[in-house]
Design an enzyme around this catalytic site. Structure first.
Site, PDB file in Angstrom:
ATOM      1  N   ARG A  95     -12.502  38.735   1.183  1.00 14.32           N
ATOM      2  CA  ARG A  95     -11.881  39.724   0.141  1.00 14.32           C
ATOM      3  C   ARG A  95     -12.657  40.940  -0.146  1.00 14.32           C
ATOM      4  NH1 ARG A  95     -10.100  34.571  -0.858  1.00 14.32           N
ATOM      5  NH2 ARG A  95      -7.820  34.302  -1.314  1.00 14.32           N
ATOM      6  N   HIS A 120      -9.094  39.880   4.508  1.00 11.66           N
ATOM      7  CA  HIS A 120      -9.198  39.826   5.842  1.00 11.66           C
ATOM      8  C   HIS A 120      -8.579  41.025   6.720  1.00 11.66           C
ATOM      9  CE1 HIS A 120     -10.236  35.848   5.490  1.00 11.66           C
ATOM     10  NE2 HIS A 120      -8.987  35.113   5.423  1.00 11.66           N
ATOM     11  N   HIS A 196     -11.071  32.309  12.030  1.00 15.98           N
ATOM     12  CA  HIS A 196     -10.137  31.660  10.906  1.00 15.98           C
ATOM     13  C   HIS A 196      -9.473  30.470  11.627  1.00 15.98           C
ATOM     14  CE1 HIS A 196      -8.064  30.788   7.309  1.00 15.98           C
ATOM     15  NE2 HIS A 196      -8.610  31.532   6.578  1.00 15.98           N
ATOM     16  N   VAL A 197     -10.000  29.479  12.118  1.00 13.37           N
ATOM     17  CA  VAL A 197      -9.509  28.147  12.734  1.00 13.37           C
ATOM     18  C   VAL A 197      -9.376  27.163  11.628  1.00 13.37           C
ATOM     19  CG1 VAL A 197      -9.877  26.503  14.359  1.00 13.37           C
ATOM     20  CG2 VAL A 197     -10.327  28.936  15.073  1.00 13.37           C
ATOM     21  N   TYR A 198      -8.193  26.581  11.778  1.00 16.31           N
ATOM     22  CA  TYR A 198      -8.140  25.260  10.835  1.00 16.31           C
ATOM     23  C   TYR A 198      -8.201  23.875  11.862  1.00 16.31           C
ATOM     24  CZ  TYR A 198      -5.327  28.113   7.416  1.00 16.31           C
ATOM     25  OH  TYR A 198      -4.888  28.821   6.466  1.00 16.31           O
ATOM     26  N   ASP A 269     -12.241  26.349  -1.865  1.00 13.73           N
ATOM     27  CA  ASP A 269     -12.397  27.559  -1.158  1.00 13.73           C
ATOM     28  C   ASP A 269     -13.467  28.298  -1.595  1.00 13.73           C
ATOM     29  OD1 ASP A 269     -11.611  29.922   0.186  1.00 13.73           O
ATOM     30  OD2 ASP A 269      -9.704  30.211  -0.937  1.00 13.73           O
ATOM     31  N   GLN A 304     -17.744  30.000   4.396  1.00 12.47           N
ATOM     32  CA  GLN A 304     -16.561  29.738   3.557  1.00 12.47           C
ATOM     33  C   GLN A 304     -15.837  28.614   3.922  1.00 12.47           C
ATOM     34  OE1 GLN A 304     -16.088  31.932   1.111  1.00 12.47           O
ATOM     35  NE2 GLN A 304     -14.153  31.386   0.271  1.00 12.47           N
ATOM     36  N   GLU A 331     -15.584  29.162   8.074  1.00 16.66           N
ATOM     37  CA  GLU A 331     -15.823  30.505   8.421  1.00 16.66           C
ATOM     38  C   GLU A 331     -17.235  30.992   8.266  1.00 16.66           C
ATOM     39  OE1 GLU A 331     -12.619  31.982   5.910  1.00 16.66           O
ATOM     40  OE2 GLU A 331     -11.656  30.453   5.835  1.00 16.66           O
TER      41      GLU A 331
END
Length: 365
Positions: A95, A120, A196-198, A269, A304, A331
């Protein structure tokens, strides 16, 4: 009536759907494709739409293969994705407060796509761009792939031209390296990328990750406000708080005590300040049910942790849906909103300077 942006996205979706999605030749074509890196029973699928990780497949302790990455089945389905399934994000990841910052006395305004703020990279950041395939070696001892993107002067309100590269490389047994670099070509500009992988080590769509154990090598965290911004600039110890993962603990063991976004979400988060410097171990995660584990190394100052708090009947692969806590993100990155906080390490590159971000995922089972 549809807006110009909506019409552009619709046209892009049609174009992506029409692309040949089989692995393509190792050339500089900008046609969107899907590419696979394979070594034995370990495979990684990538696309140059956002330099994105689409899947990572590996065995569990019984030899059963599963994809451990949340996402979609086809590239076309990623066009309107707002969950950031698997891409490289930038030119400034995470952000930026009010979508503005001051550099060398000049105020710059970015597209605001997260309420009053930018997240992002803005409306059309690196994650929503077609990268050029520079090199593709599908197999052998070191399967790898390099994507390239020229970010132009003025893109999303940012100054200067930037050349960005990301290389994905399979090496050793069940190891994936991710190597990002970016060069400021002609003007000073901030650069900070992330992947940004889950992850769900039980297999995507297998349920939530609350039973995964997690260790994060961080004794401090940046204090974030209700907009998930470090408005105070404070960095505080994790000791004695539900943010403390210095010793392995289940993700769900204290998650109900973590309330973010002014009470609108429950879950992590959180921006951790990673202990040490340089390339070092950052985090370890393990799914007790499958035995799959990952160890993450990186050279960035913060991490993150995001536990998919906003997933809500979100369309996934194979017709499955992802609910809250269906995956977690690790992240590695610079400090959140560093462009507005001189007390944090700078993200600014001067012409000719190079940003480098290296990650290493070591999987086991």
């Amino acid at each position: 009536m549809a807006t110009r942006r909506e019409l552009s996205l619709a046209l892009l979706c049609v174009c992506l759907a029409a692309c040949a999605l089989a692995p393509g030749p190792a050339d500089a074509s900008k046609m969107v494709g899907v590419y696979e890196l394979r070594k034995g029973d370990f495979s990684v699928r990538l696309t140059n739409w956002g330099a994105r990780v689409m899947s990572v497949v590996l065995p569990d302790r019984k030899g059963n293969l599963a994809d451990v990455v949340l996402g979609r089945d086809t590239v076309a389905e990623y066009v309107n994705d707002t969950s950031y399934f698997g891409p490289i994000t930038g030119r400034i990841a995470q952000r930026v407060a009010r979508g503005r910052f001051v550099l060398d006395g000049k105020v710059y305004h970015m597209h605001r796509n997260d309420g009053r703020n930018t997240i992002h990279g803005g409306d059309r950041g690196f994650s929503r761009s077609i990268w050029t395939v520079k090199e593709y070696v599908a197999g052998g001892e070191s399967p790898h792939m390099t994507f390239y993107y020229r970010s132009f002067d003025g893109e999303q309100g940012l100054p200067g031209n930037v050349d960005a590269y990301v290389t994905y490389r399979v090496s050793g047994a069940y190891t994936l390296g991710v190597h990002m670099n970016a060069t400021a070509l002609d003007r000073a500009t901030p650069v900070g990328l992330l992947l940004h992988v889950y992850w769900n080590l039980g297999g995507e769509g297998s349920g939530d990750v609350l039973g995964h154990t997690l260790r994060i090598r961080a004794s401090r965290h940046a204090v974030l406000d209700d907009e998930l911004l470090p408005s105070s600039g404070r960095v505080e110890p994790v000791a004695g708080t539900p943010l403390d993962f210095r010793a392995p603990a289940a993700i769900g063991s204290r998650i109900r005590r973590v309330v973010v976004m002014g009470g609108r979400a429950v879950g992590y988060d959180t921006n951790y300040v990673v202990d040490g410097e340089g390339m070092r171990p950052v985090a370890q995660a393990r799914d007790p049910a499958s035995g799959r584990a990952l160890e993450l190394w990186a050279n960035q100052p913060t991490l993150q942790l995001y536990t998919g708090n906003s997933l809500n009947r979100t369309a996934g692969k194979g017709g499955r849906v992802y609910d809250r806590y269906a995956g977690f993100c690790l992240e590695t990155m610079g400090y959140v909103d560093a462009v507005n906080h001189p007390e944090f390490p700078s993200l600014t590159l001067r012409p000719g300077q190079v940003y480098r971000h290296d990650m290493l995922y070591k999987f086991s089972f």
